[in-house]
Write a protein that holds these residues in place. Structure first.
Motif, PDB file in Angstrom:
ATOM      1  N   LEU A   6      21.153  16.106   6.846  1.00 26.07           N
ATOM      2  CA  LEU A   6      22.237  16.727   5.788  1.00 26.07           C
ATOM      3  C   LEU A   6      22.242  18.072   6.263  1.00 26.07           C
ATOM      4  CD1 LEU A   6      20.899  15.447   2.327  1.00 26.07           C
ATOM      5  CD2 LEU A   6      22.376  14.238   4.033  1.00 26.07           C
ATOM      6  N   LYS A   7      23.397  18.545   6.655  1.00 24.24           N
ATOM      7  CA  LYS A   7      23.748  20.075   6.818  1.00 24.24           C
ATOM      8  C   LYS A   7      24.568  20.550   6.114  1.00 24.24           C
ATOM      9  CE  LYS A   7      26.428  23.341   8.864  1.00 24.24           C
ATOM     10  NZ  LYS A   7      27.604  23.687   8.941  1.00 24.24           N
ATOM     11  N   PHE A   8      24.276  21.745   5.396  1.00 22.12           N
ATOM     12  CA  PHE A   8      25.277  22.294   4.204  1.00 22.12           C
ATOM     13  C   PHE A   8      25.702  23.749   4.963  1.00 22.12           C
ATOM     14  CE2 PHE A   8      22.352  19.563   2.005  1.00 22.12           C
ATOM     15  CZ  PHE A   8      23.274  18.735   1.452  1.00 22.12           C
ATOM     16  N   ARG A 141      28.130  31.487  16.445  1.00 17.56           N
ATOM     17  CA  ARG A 141      28.642  31.614  15.163  1.00 17.56           C
ATOM     18  C   ARG A 141      29.002  29.941  15.049  1.00 17.56           C
ATOM     19  NH1 ARG A 141      30.013  36.007  12.452  1.00 17.56           N
ATOM     20  NH2 ARG A 141      29.546  34.757  10.916  1.00 17.56           N
ATOM     21  N   SER A 142      28.678  29.722  13.667  1.00 15.59           N
ATOM     22  CA  SER A 142      28.927  28.316  13.222  1.00 15.59           C
ATOM     23  C   SER A 142      27.791  27.306  13.671  1.00 15.59           C
ATOM     24  CB  SER A 142      30.297  27.481  13.260  1.00 15.59           C
ATOM     25  OG  SER A 142      31.312  28.643  12.672  1.00 15.59           O
ATOM     26  N   GLY A 143      26.740  27.931  14.359  1.00 13.79           N
ATOM     27  CA  GLY A 143      25.603  27.044  15.031  1.00 13.79           C
ATOM     28  C   GLY A 143      24.982  26.267  14.275  1.00 13.79           C
ATOM     29  N   SER A 144      24.903  26.161  12.834  1.00 13.15           N
ATOM     30  CA  SER A 144      24.067  25.137  12.052  1.00 13.15           C
ATOM     31  C   SER A 144      24.659  23.889  12.439  1.00 13.15           C
ATOM     32  CB  SER A 144      24.231  25.604  10.607  1.00 13.15           C
ATOM     33  OG  SER A 144      23.862  26.862  10.518  1.00 13.15           O
ATOM     34  N   ASP A 145      25.843  23.611  12.594  1.00  7.20           N
ATOM     35  CA  ASP A 145      26.270  22.296  13.168  1.00  7.20           C
ATOM     36  C   ASP A 145      25.695  21.670  14.232  1.00  7.20           C
ATOM     37  OD1 ASP A 145      28.509  22.628  11.027  1.00  7.20           O
ATOM     38  OD2 ASP A 145      29.957  22.954  12.569  1.00  7.20           O
ATOM     39  N   ALA A 146      25.459  22.525  14.953  1.00  9.45           N
ATOM     40  CA  ALA A 146      24.759  22.106  16.574  1.00  9.45           C
ATOM     41  C   ALA A 146      23.042  21.927  16.134  1.00  9.45           C
ATOM     42  CB  ALA A 146      24.786  22.969  17.546  1.00  9.45           C
ATOM     43  N   SER A 199      40.436  24.472  15.346  1.00 10.42           N
ATOM     44  CA  SER A 199      40.136  23.738  14.062  1.00 10.42           C
ATOM     45  C   SER A 199      38.600  24.015  13.639  1.00 10.42           C
ATOM     46  CB  SER A 199      40.139  22.269  14.061  1.00 10.42           C
ATOM     47  OG  SER A 199      41.537  21.976  14.371  1.00 10.42           O
ATOM     48  N   LYS A 200      38.241  24.899  12.714  1.00 10.49           N
ATOM     49  CA  LYS A 200      37.197  25.460  12.765  1.00 10.49           C
ATOM     50  C   LYS A 200      36.181  24.586  11.803  1.00 10.49           C
ATOM     51  CE  LYS A 200      35.551  28.636   9.945  1.00 10.49           C
ATOM     52  NZ  LYS A 200      35.440  29.322   8.650  1.00 10.49           N
ATOM     53  N   VAL A 201      36.657  23.519  11.535  1.00  7.56           N
ATOM     54  CA  VAL A 201      35.826  22.468  10.446  1.00  7.56           C
ATOM     55  C   VAL A 201      34.651  21.696  11.451  1.00  7.56           C
ATOM     56  CG1 VAL A 201      37.324  20.491  11.297  1.00  7.56           C
ATOM     57  CG2 VAL A 201      35.921  20.397   9.118  1.00  7.56           C
ATOM     58  N   MET A 202      34.347  21.857  12.657  1.00  2.00           N
ATOM     59  CA  MET A 202      33.065  21.726  13.367  1.00  2.00           C
ATOM     60  C   MET A 202      33.118  22.755  14.466  1.00  2.00           C
ATOM     61  SD  MET A 202      31.536  18.942  12.202  1.00  2.00           S
ATOM     62  CE  MET A 202      30.460  18.857  13.738  1.00  2.00           C
TER      63      MET A 202
END
Ligand code: ADP
Ligand code: ASP
Ligand code: MG
Length: 394
Positions: A6-8, A141-146, A199-202
């Motif tokens: 689970l990623k928040f 940046r936004s790397g928690s998705d990865a 689209s910065k959602v991912m």
């Protein structure tokens, strides 16, 4: 027993109340006897604050120290989550990248995860890793998705859910266009294009990682309990929609070099110093030489790189040209969809729709599954609305 990652994201853990809410979601999965691995971003705004502090210390802040600094936000949010879970009677502890370790390759600030040590996994800091020489790295940046997707790969998770502040991937940014519709299922390639085109959602790298490792991703809201979006490669039961989504960027700039002496290698001479200075060049158009001797070259970059790029071109003694011209406040609007491959006439419909609203196109670029146009930023809202309607996404 199922293993779920689970990623928040930042907004999902943006306040103490939000962290308590997130812990309820985690508890829900734990009570169902799942093995739960949590990846958290920093509380929203924290990473930006740290980046700004580094700029105040030095305009040329050391890259390794930058990573050591900006990675601290995630350590705090993970400790808060683990602490709250313990308070609620769950076995829990936070782990930071070097403790596992999450090993990375590549340069500071844009490293890639190469392996994850599987100890006892629990609440794990996103966005960061450790290099072979024991320095903390960050992965963009936004790397928690990865981080979430690579963890899902290494621990062979059954499910990977990205919890965010919208309840899925929409046909276009739902905060910008109210008639945007939630997409139930989207192909990796489409999501990759949408993410790369604004689209910065991912985070784009994370979608690439998911595609390479065949990891299905669910995007859901941590605010409301609703069905989300599945990002997958599986072709089962897909709609016959031609265009899946519309993306747009902000802050693009265009540079035209007029009357460049046309000779083999001239484009390489222009772009070499830009590449050395890590300036990302996006769209490129070279006109056909009028007389076989001179040509015009147009390309786009991010506005924040404009001054530096101008300096580098003016300093470049290996090219000669007549004039340089610059344009700011531009945006790239793109339509994306695998249906484009088999449907003729999409380019015409896009251009006609934009023309009907008197929107001037400055540069065009296409790939198999997307068409992008560069337009004035003033016209983006109008462009998204007319294209959304034209391709029956409303
Ligand atoms: P997080 O902090 O959870 O990582 P992000 O801010 O990175 O969240 O991503 C979520 C945001 O992405 C949404 O608030 C939304 O405004 C934006 N967004 C842009 N394009 C889209 C899209 N096509 N579908 C859904 N959200 C989008
Ligand atoms: N906190 C980091 C950022 O703001 C990473 C992330 O949110 O995924 O970029
Ligand atoms: Mg994000």
């Amino acid at each position: 027993m199922k293993t779920v990652v689970l990623k928040f994201g930042g907004t999902s853990v943006g306040s103490i109340d939000r962290i308590k809410k997130v812990c309820k979601i985690i508890a829900f999965y734990k009570k169902k006897k799942n093995k739960v691995v949590v990846v958290s971003s920093a509380m929203s705004g924290v990473t930006n604050e740290l980046v700004n502090k580094s700029k105040l210390i030095s305009s040329n802040f050391d890259r390794a120290e930058y990573d050591a600094l900006v990675s601290t936000g995630e350590q705090a949010s993970c400790a808060l989550i683990a602490g709250r879970l313990k308070h609620n009677g769950f076995k829990s502890r936070s782990w930071t990248s070097w403790q596992l370790p999450i090993l990375t390759d590549g340069p500071h600030s844009s490293a890639r995860i190469s392996s994850v040590g599987i100890k006892e996994l629990n609440i794990i800091t996103g966005f960061q890793g450790v290099s072979n020489d024991f320095r903390i790295t960050t992965i963009g940046r936004s790397g928690s998705d990865a981080t979430a997707i690579m963890l899902a790969k290494f621990i062979k998770a059954d499910e990977c859910i990205i919890y965010t502040d919208v309840d899925g991937v929409y046909t276009t940014d739902p905060r910008q266009y109210k008639k945007a519709k939630k997409i139930k299922k989207i192909f990796y390639d489409e999501m990759l294009e949408m993410a790369s085109l604004g689209s910065k959602v991912m985070q784009p790298t994370s979608v690439q990682d998911a595609k390479l490792n065949k990891i299905d991703i669910k995007v859901k809201s941590s605010f409301v309990s609703k069905s989300g979006t599945l990002i997958t490669g599986s072709k089962k039961t897909f709609s016959n929609q031609i265009i899946t989504g519309i993306s747009s960027t902000k802050n693009d700039a265009k540079i035209t070099i007029v009357g460049v002496k046309d000779r083999p290698g001239v484009a390489a001479s222009i772009f070499r110093p830009l590449s050395k200075n890590l300036i990302n060049v996006d769209m490129v158009v070279q006109n056909i030489s009028q007389n076989g001797k001179e040509t015009d070259l147009t390309f786009t970059i991010k506005s924040e790189d404009l001054k530096k790029t101008e300096r580098l071109i003016k300093k470049n003694k290996s090219i000669s040209y007549k004039k340089l011209s610059f344009d700011k406040d531009l945006s790239k609007v793109s339509i994306i969809g695998v249906g484009m491959i088999t449907t003729p006439g999409i380019t015409y419909r896009m251009f006609q729709a934009l023309a009907s609203k008197k929107i001037n196109i400055l540069v065009i670029s296409t790939s198999e599954i997307k068409i992008s146009v560069l337009i004035s930023s003033k016209s983006v809202k109008k462009a998204v609305a007319v294209l959304h309607k034209e391709f029956k996404l409303d």
